[in-house]
Structure formats: structure tokens, C-alpha cells
Design a protein around this motif. Structure first.
Motif, mmCIF file in Angstrom:
data_model
loop_
_atom_site.group_PDB
_atom_site.id
_atom_site.type_symbol
_atom_site.label_atom_id
_atom_site.label_comp_id
_atom_site.label_asym_id
_atom_site.label_seq_id
_atom_site.Cartn_x
_atom_site.Cartn_y
_atom_site.Cartn_z
ATOM 1 N N VAL A 222 0.841 -1.199 0.000
ATOM 2 C CA VAL A 222 0.000 0.000 0.000
ATOM 3 C C VAL A 222 0.876 1.250 0.000
ATOM 4 N N ALA A 223 1.904 1.260 0.860
ATOM 5 C CA ALA A 223 2.797 2.416 0.934
ATOM 6 C C ALA A 223 3.541 2.626 -0.392
ATOM 7 N N ASP A 224 4.038 1.547 -0.997
ATOM 8 C CA ASP A 224 4.734 1.665 -2.284
ATOM 9 C C ASP A 224 3.793 2.180 -3.365
ATOM 10 N N PHE A 225 2.567 1.721 -3.345
ATOM 11 C CA PHE A 225 1.573 2.190 -4.316
ATOM 12 C C PHE A 225 1.364 3.698 -4.181
ATOM 13 N N LEU A 226 1.268 4.180 -2.957
ATOM 14 C CA LEU A 226 1.091 5.611 -2.719
ATOM 15 C C LEU A 226 2.288 6.408 -3.234
ATOM 16 N N VAL A 227 3.479 5.879 -3.059
ATOM 17 C CA VAL A 227 4.685 6.563 -3.534
ATOM 18 C C VAL A 227 4.717 6.611 -5.054
ATOM 19 N N ARG A 228 4.527 5.472 -5.698
ATOM 20 C CA ARG A 228 4.664 5.394 -7.149
ATOM 21 C C ARG A 228 3.501 6.058 -7.882
ATOM 22 N N ARG A 229 2.307 5.834 -7.390
ATOM 23 C CA ARG A 229 1.113 6.299 -8.110
ATOM 24 C C ARG A 229 0.917 7.806 -7.964
ATOM 25 N N PHE A 230 1.268 8.352 -6.789
ATOM 26 C CA PHE A 230 0.936 9.752 -6.530
ATOM 27 C C PHE A 230 2.155 10.613 -6.186
ATOM 28 N N ASP A 231 3.349 10.046 -6.333
ATOM 29 C CA ASP A 231 4.586 10.795 -6.064
ATOM 30 C C ASP A 231 4.566 11.391 -4.650
ATOM 31 N N THR A 232 4.358 10.548 -3.666
ATOM 32 C CA THR A 232 4.247 11.007 -2.279
ATOM 33 C C THR A 232 5.424 10.515 -1.440
ATOM 34 N N HIS A 233 5.551 11.098 -0.281
ATOM 35 C CA HIS A 233 6.345 10.540 0.810
ATOM 36 C C HIS A 233 5.353 9.994 1.839
ATOM 37 N N VAL A 234 5.625 8.802 2.357
ATOM 38 C CA VAL A 234 4.742 8.165 3.332
ATOM 39 C C VAL A 234 5.334 8.361 4.728
ATOM 40 N N GLN A 328 -7.041 -9.757 -0.721
ATOM 41 C CA GLN A 328 -7.767 -8.497 -0.823
ATOM 42 C C GLN A 328 -6.854 -7.330 -1.185
ATOM 43 N N ALA A 329 -5.609 -7.614 -1.543
ATOM 44 C CA ALA A 329 -4.658 -6.546 -1.835
ATOM 45 C C ALA A 329 -5.154 -5.662 -2.967
ATOM 46 N N GLY A 330 -5.687 -6.291 -4.024
ATOM 47 C CA GLY A 330 -6.181 -5.511 -5.157
ATOM 48 C C GLY A 330 -7.315 -4.589 -4.760
ATOM 49 N N LEU A 331 -8.231 -5.090 -3.922
ATOM 50 C CA LEU A 331 -9.347 -4.275 -3.442
ATOM 51 C C LEU A 331 -8.843 -3.100 -2.617
ATOM 52 N N LEU A 332 -7.850 -3.346 -1.786
ATOM 53 C CA LEU A 332 -7.305 -2.305 -0.931
ATOM 54 C C LEU A 332 -6.655 -1.200 -1.761
ATOM 55 N N LEU A 333 -5.856 -1.593 -2.757
ATOM 56 C CA LEU A 333 -5.197 -0.597 -3.607
ATOM 57 C C LEU A 333 -6.212 0.172 -4.448
ATOM 58 N N ALA A 334 -7.244 -0.510 -4.900
ATOM 59 C CA ALA A 334 -8.286 0.174 -5.672
ATOM 60 C C ALA A 334 -9.004 1.212 -4.817
ATOM 61 N N GLU A 335 -9.211 0.884 -3.532
ATOM 62 C CA GLU A 335 -9.880 1.829 -2.635
ATOM 63 C C GLU A 335 -8.995 3.052 -2.393
ATOM 64 N N VAL A 336 -7.682 2.839 -2.246
ATOM 65 C CA VAL A 336 -6.749 3.954 -2.097
ATOM 66 C C VAL A 336 -6.776 4.839 -3.337
ATOM 67 N N ASP A 337 -6.766 4.217 -4.508
ATOM 68 C CA ASP A 337 -6.799 4.960 -5.776
ATOM 69 C C ASP A 337 -8.070 5.801 -5.877
ATOM 70 N N ARG A 338 -9.200 5.192 -5.523
ATOM 71 C CA ARG A 338 -10.487 5.899 -5.580
ATOM 72 C C ARG A 338 -10.503 7.071 -4.587
ATOM 73 N N LEU A 339 -9.974 6.831 -3.410
ATOM 74 C CA LEU A 339 -9.969 7.871 -2.393
ATOM 75 C C LEU A 339 -9.157 9.085 -2.862
ATOM 76 N N TRP A 340 -8.018 8.831 -3.497
ATOM 77 C CA TRP A 340 -7.198 9.932 -3.992
ATOM 78 C C TRP A 340 -7.950 10.739 -5.053
ATOM 79 N N ASP A 341 -8.590 10.022 -5.982
ATOM 80 C CA ASP A 341 -9.305 10.704 -7.071
ATOM 81 C C ASP A 341 -10.491 11.508 -6.552
#
Length: 390
Positions: A222-234, A328-341
Motif C-alpha cells: 500500500v505504501a509503495d503504491f502511494l509513492v509510485r502512483r501519486f509521487d508522495t512521501h509516506v 484483498q490486496a487488489g481491493l485495498l489498492l483500488a480503494e486507495v486509488d479511488r480515495l485519492w481521485d
């Protein structure tokens, strides 16, 4: 039992205080602040699990008593002279702990001291001794306010037959204290970076069938997804000391570990709250991490851990996942993606929910103040009778 100093109320506050949990410390800050603002001359006694920490961090307390391990005679001596004993807030009434806190409340009852449950949390309660203590001692308190609907249902199931008021967590009204740019740089977090906060803790019921290493690896994904997808620091934000170990374990599983940081400084609850305003998103387990995010207007994704987290997620209109598991990893990452959008819309929708919760949170102090005013009225000296002149 009246106060030892004529005209000065003596009020005790009992909870899981002593620096073990930022949420509990934030509640104590709010309770002491309300009491001190209401009666600046009141004598405030805190019953703490770590008196040294409480004395150092809560200067508005007049007296701090370490209560763990006290025998019955010393318990009575500790509460003797109080006009009111406040229990809470926070989650205190659960298996193996409820009976410990309620020993002090029971001692107050035997001395005729009035008691108030301050937006407490309850459950799980399965052990017979704890259920009996809750049923008898909580049932005898002057007033009982719980922080959520789940706690009310737990108390009723145990057999507490009395009026129970449902409010909201006291920490919703915590005032912020400045978290400075210098503090940020000291943590090694670059100024101007896009930040996401994460709160992780032991798996517990959130992932009881998942290997701990797999659990850490999943949260690292989840943390890596946030870094790569949205250019963030966690930024991992420990809310209890034990969270530090789990935060470092997740960080060690990240492929983008250079973009992750674990907050290392010792910050007050108000400073932790103020740090939240720097976040673009919050993902985590700890209830007060989520409360701080919601109060700060930060879109949040609660990770399941306990009923209180589900209850809070529903109350602010946030998504509530049903489990943490590898499948459920895919569901979790999809929820993070949706939340950001959907962050702008989520932020706006959450604001109205938070305002309503803050209003509910304030009811606890209103009811506590009413009880204190009743106590004051009972202790006030009778006015002299003035006879008419003959």
C-alpha cells in the motif's frame, strides 16, 4: 464526602494515562482543559499509570497519583476527599482491564463519592469477572456517557440497566498546537513534499489469519503504491510505543523505503493533530489517528481493526473495508486509488459529519458540568434566614 478545602471542588480523573497512547493523552488534555476553564480554582487529581509522565506533560493537574497495584485501603485513601471521580474517556471497559479501573470507582462508591463515565468505550467483554464488575459498578455510577453506539450495546448486553448517553470521542475537540517546519526538517521530511500519513499496529483481529510478515508486506505494498502512483512521501505515525516496531517492519518491506519515514520525535497530542494538516491522505488503523485526520479535513481510509474503527468510519462517511488479507490486496489498492481521485468531494462531505460529531462530543462535558453544578449546590452553605423587622 466533601472537599478538604472549604469551597474548592476536588475532582479526580481516572484513565489509561501516562504516555502509553496519544489518543488517551489527547482525551486527558481535553478533560483537564474543560475542568480548568470551568473552575480555575478546582483541585484536579489525575490517577495515572505513569505519574512522572503525567506530571511532566499535564501541568494543569494539581496532583498525580499512581494507582496501579494499590491495595483496597490505599485505594480508599487515594479517592478519599474527592467530590467527583471521572472515569475516562477512551476504551477502558474491556476484558482483563475493566475490573482494574472499576476497583477505584467501586472504592469511591463505598465512600459516597459521586462518579461520572466520560465518553468511555466498552468491549469486548467476555470474561465473567469483567462482566460482573461492569454490570454492578457501572450500573451504580451517577451518569454514564459512552463514545459510540457499539459501546452502549456492549453495556446493555452485559446487563447494565440504566440510562446510557451516546456522545462522541472527546478528542474531537482537541485544540491543535503548532507542528513547526523545523520539526518537519528534523524528522528528515522534505518541505513542500506531498505527504500521506499511515498508522499501523499489531495485526490482532484485523488480520488474525495472516502471517505477521505477510501482513507487514501487504501494508508495504500500500505504501509503495502511494509513492509510485501519486509521487508522495509516506509518513508512519506511531500512536502507541508498540506501533514503532510495526511501522519499521512495514518500512523494511517497502521497495521505495527512501520515500518513507517513521516519526521519531516526542510530540504532544496537539502537535500530532497539527501535523495532520500537512497530509494529502491518511490510511490507518488507530482510532485517534483517524479522528485527527477527520478533524483536519484529510480524506481517510480506515483499515479494519475493531468495531470502534468501523463505527467511526460510518460516522464520517468513510469507506470501511471488511478485512486485511493477501487476496484483498487488489481491493485495498483500488480503494486507495479511488480515495485519492475523490479527495475533494470526500473532504467536503466529511466536513458536515465531523461538525455533527464535534457537537455530540461536547454533550459529554455539558452533562459532566451539570453534575458538578449539582454537587456544588449541595455543598453550598445555607443562606441565613432574615426575619422581618418587628
Amino acid at each position: 464526602m466533601t472537599s478538604e478545602v472549604q469551597g474548592v471542588l476536588r475532582i479526580g480523573v481516572l484513565g489509561s494515562y501516562g504516555g502509553f497512547n496519544i489518543g488517551d493523552e489527547s482525551i486527558l488534555t481535553c478533560v483537564l482543559g474543560d475542568l480548568r476553564a470551568w473552575r480555575p480554582d478546582a483541585w484536579l487529581v489525575v490517577f495515572s499509570r505513569n505519574p512522572e509522565h503525567t506530571r511532566a506533560h499535564h501541568r494543569s493537574a494539581d496532583e498525580v497519583i499512581g494507582w496501579e497495584g494499590l491495595g483496597q485501603d490505599r485505594l480508599r485513601s487515594a479517592v478519599g476527599g474527592l467530590d467527583l471521580l471521572i472515569l475516562g474517556g477512551g476504551g477502558l471497559l474491556y476484558d482483563s482491564e475493566a475490573r482494574r479501573y472499576l476497583r477505584l470507582v467501586n472504592a469511591a462508591h463505598h465512600l459516597g463519592i459521586r462518579t461520572f463515565a466520560y465518553a468511555v468505550g466498552a468491549g469486548p467483554l467476555h470474561e465473567a469477572d469483567d462482566r460482573h464488575a461492569v454490570r454492578t459498578v457501572v450500573g451504580a455510577m451517577d451518569e454514564v456517557v459512552v463514545r459510540d453506539e457499539e459501546s452502549r450495546l456492549v453495556l446493555e448486553e452485559v446487563g447494565v440497566e440504566r440510562e446510557i448517553t451516546v456522545a462522541a470521542d472527546p478528542a474531537l475537540l482537541l485544540p491543535p498546537e503548532e507542528f513547526t517546519d523545523e520539526m518537519l526538517l528534523h524528522e528528515g521530511i522534505p518541505g513542500g513534499a506531498r505527504l500521506v500519513g499511515m498508522s499501523v499496529r499489531e495485526p490482532g483481529r484485523a488480520a488474525e489469519h495472516l502471517d505477521v510478515s505477510d501482513y507487514h508486506a501487504l501494508l508495504a505494498d500500500v505504501a509503495d503504491f502511494l509513492v509510485r502512483r501519486f509521487d508522495t512521501h509516506v509518513v508512519f505515525m506511531p500512536m502507541e510505543n508498540q506501533d514503532i516496531r510495526h511501522a519499521h517492519a512495514v518500512l523494511s518491506h517497502m521497495t521505495a523505503a527512501d520515500r518513507g519515514r517513521v516519526l521519531n520525535g516526542s510530540y504532544s497530542p496537539g502537535q500530532t493533530l497539527d501535523f495532520m494538516r500537512r497530509l494529502s491522505l491518511a490510511v490507518g488503523m488507530r482510532l485517534h489517528f483517524l479522528i485527527f485526520a477527520a478533524v483536519s479535513g484529510v480524506p481517510l481510509l480506515p483499515l479494519p481493526y475493531a468495531g470502534k474503527v468501523f463505527d467511526f468510519a460510518r460516522s464520517v462517511g468513510a469507506p470501511a473495508l471488511v478485512g486485511v488479507a493477501r487476496e484483498q490486496a487488489g481491493l485495498l489498492l483500488a480503494e486507495v486509488d479511488r480515495l485519492w481521485d475523490e479527495a475533494p468531494q470526500r473532504r467536503e462531505a466529511m466536513s458536515a459529519h465531523v461538525d455533527a460529531l464535534r457537537e455530540r462530543s461536547g454533550r459529554t462535558w455539558e452533562r459532566c458540568r451539570a453534575l458538578l453544578e449539582d454537587i456544588e449546590a449541595q455543598h453550598a452553605p445555607a443562606l441565613p434566614v432574615v426575619l422581618p423587622a418587628p
